[in-house]
Write an enzyme that holds these catalytic residues in place. Structure first.
Site, PDB file in Angstrom:
ATOM      1  N   HIS A 113       4.767  -5.857  10.246  1.00  0.00           N
ATOM      2  CA  HIS A 113       3.440  -5.263   9.932  1.00  0.00           C
ATOM      3  C   HIS A 113       2.436  -5.702  10.940  1.00  0.00           C
ATOM      4  O   HIS A 113       2.397  -6.813  11.190  1.00  0.00           O
ATOM      5  CB  HIS A 113       2.864  -5.360   8.513  1.00  0.00           C
ATOM      6  CG  HIS A 113       3.129  -6.649   8.065  1.00  0.00           C
ATOM      7  ND1 HIS A 113       4.127  -7.363   7.648  1.00  0.00           N
ATOM      8  CD2 HIS A 113       2.018  -7.694   7.684  1.00  0.00           C
ATOM      9  CE1 HIS A 113       4.083  -8.585   7.380  1.00  0.00           C
ATOM     10  NE2 HIS A 113       2.490  -9.099   7.368  1.00  0.00           N
ATOM     11  N   LEU A 114       1.559  -4.638  11.367  1.00  0.00           N
ATOM     12  CA  LEU A 114       0.286  -5.014  11.867  1.00  0.00           C
ATOM     13  C   LEU A 114      -0.848  -5.128  11.163  1.00  0.00           C
ATOM     14  O   LEU A 114      -1.078  -4.189  10.243  1.00  0.00           O
ATOM     15  CB  LEU A 114      -0.114  -3.937  12.940  1.00  0.00           C
ATOM     16  CG  LEU A 114       0.962  -3.347  13.923  1.00  0.00           C
ATOM     17  CD1 LEU A 114       0.497  -2.017  14.789  1.00  0.00           C
ATOM     18  CD2 LEU A 114       1.646  -4.358  14.719  1.00  0.00           C
TER      19      LEU A 114
HETATM   20  P1  5GP Z   1       1.843 -11.865   6.343  1.00  0.00           P
HETATM   21  O1  5GP Z   1       1.408 -13.119   5.503  1.00  0.00           O
HETATM   22  O2  5GP Z   1       3.317 -11.571   6.298  1.00  0.00           O
HETATM   23  O3  5GP Z   1       1.630 -11.799   7.844  1.00  0.00           O
HETATM   24  O4  5GP Z   1       1.098 -10.558   5.783  1.00  0.00           O
HETATM   25  C1  5GP Z   1       1.545 -10.069   4.461  1.00  0.00           C
HETATM   26  C2  5GP Z   1       0.128  -9.170   3.844  1.00  0.00           C
HETATM   27  O5  5GP Z   1       0.803  -8.507   2.873  1.00  0.00           O
HETATM   28  C3  5GP Z   1      -0.775 -10.274   3.217  1.00  0.00           C
HETATM   29  O6  5GP Z   1      -2.014 -10.248   3.858  1.00  0.00           O
HETATM   30  C4  5GP Z   1      -0.927  -9.933   1.704  1.00  0.00           C
HETATM   31  O7  5GP Z   1      -2.258  -9.908   1.396  1.00  0.00           O
HETATM   32  C5  5GP Z   1      -0.367  -8.415   1.779  1.00  0.00           C
HETATM   33  N1  5GP Z   1       0.133  -7.988   0.570  1.00  0.00           N
HETATM   34  C6  5GP Z   1       1.087  -8.808  -0.140  1.00  0.00           C
HETATM   35  N2  5GP Z   1       1.567  -8.149  -1.129  1.00  0.00           N
HETATM   36  C7  5GP Z   1       0.928  -6.879  -1.317  1.00  0.00           C
HETATM   37  C8  5GP Z   1       1.012  -5.818  -1.919  1.00  0.00           C
HETATM   38  O8  5GP Z   1       1.676  -5.580  -2.981  1.00  0.00           O
HETATM   39  N3  5GP Z   1      -0.086  -5.083  -1.617  1.00  0.00           N
HETATM   40  C9  5GP Z   1      -0.867  -4.695  -0.398  1.00  0.00           C
HETATM   41  N4  5GP Z   1      -1.531  -3.716  -0.181  1.00  0.00           N
HETATM   42  N5  5GP Z   1      -0.616  -5.962   0.518  1.00  0.00           N
HETATM   43  C10 5GP Z   1      -0.038  -6.996  -0.059  1.00  0.00           C
END
Ligand code: 5GP
Length: 112
Positions: free
Chosen positions: A98-99
């Site tokens: 994801h971006l």
């Molecule tokens: P990462 O830490 O993997 O780069 O980013 C994952 C992102 O997903 C985090 O910023 C977190 O807040 C978001 N996230 C996790 N669970 C959910 C969800 O159920 N819904 C949404 N909209 N965002 C989520």
């Protein structure tokens, strides 16, 4: 299915701002800036390091779409940042590429 596949299939609700046949953009549930949108391929590529040459068009279209998504969110004048967390040390928590599109306040550099 990954969490983001469930959002892409609307099994889990999200505040969607843009959807195409192969990617979706929605507001992060735990925003780190006034605007924090995630742009996610519907296909579950685990992380950028595992993307394949065949993903190039999709990733390019996601990058190009980010400009319009940012403008629609009111960030055209002030600017914004795109982030991809790849792996543990980068803070990746959801193993589905994801971006992060962040903006709406001055962002620090270098990031923490
Ligand atoms: P990462 O830490 O993997 O780069 O980013 C994952 C992102 O997903 C985090 O910023 C977190 O807040 C978001 N996230 C996790 N669970 C959910 C969800 O159920 N819904 C949404 N909209 N965002 C989520």
């Amino acid at each position: 299915m990954t969490l983001f596949e469930k959002i892409a299939t609307h099994e889990i609700p999200a505040r969607i701002v843009c959807e195409t046949a192969d990617f979706i953009a929605f507001h992060d549930v735990n925003p780190q800036a006034p605007v924090h949108i995630l742009i996610v391929p519907k296909r579950p590529i685990p992380r950028l390091a595992e993307a394949a040459p065949g993903d190039a068009d999709l990733l390019g279209r996601m990058l190009l779409a980010s400009g319009k998504i940012a403008a629609d969110a009111g960030l055209a004048a002030g600017g914004y940042r795109l982030v991809i967390n790849n792996g543990r040390d980068a803070g990746e928590t959801v193993p589905h590429l994801h971006l992060h599109l962040l903006g709406g306040r001055p962002l620090q550099w270098p990031p923490g």
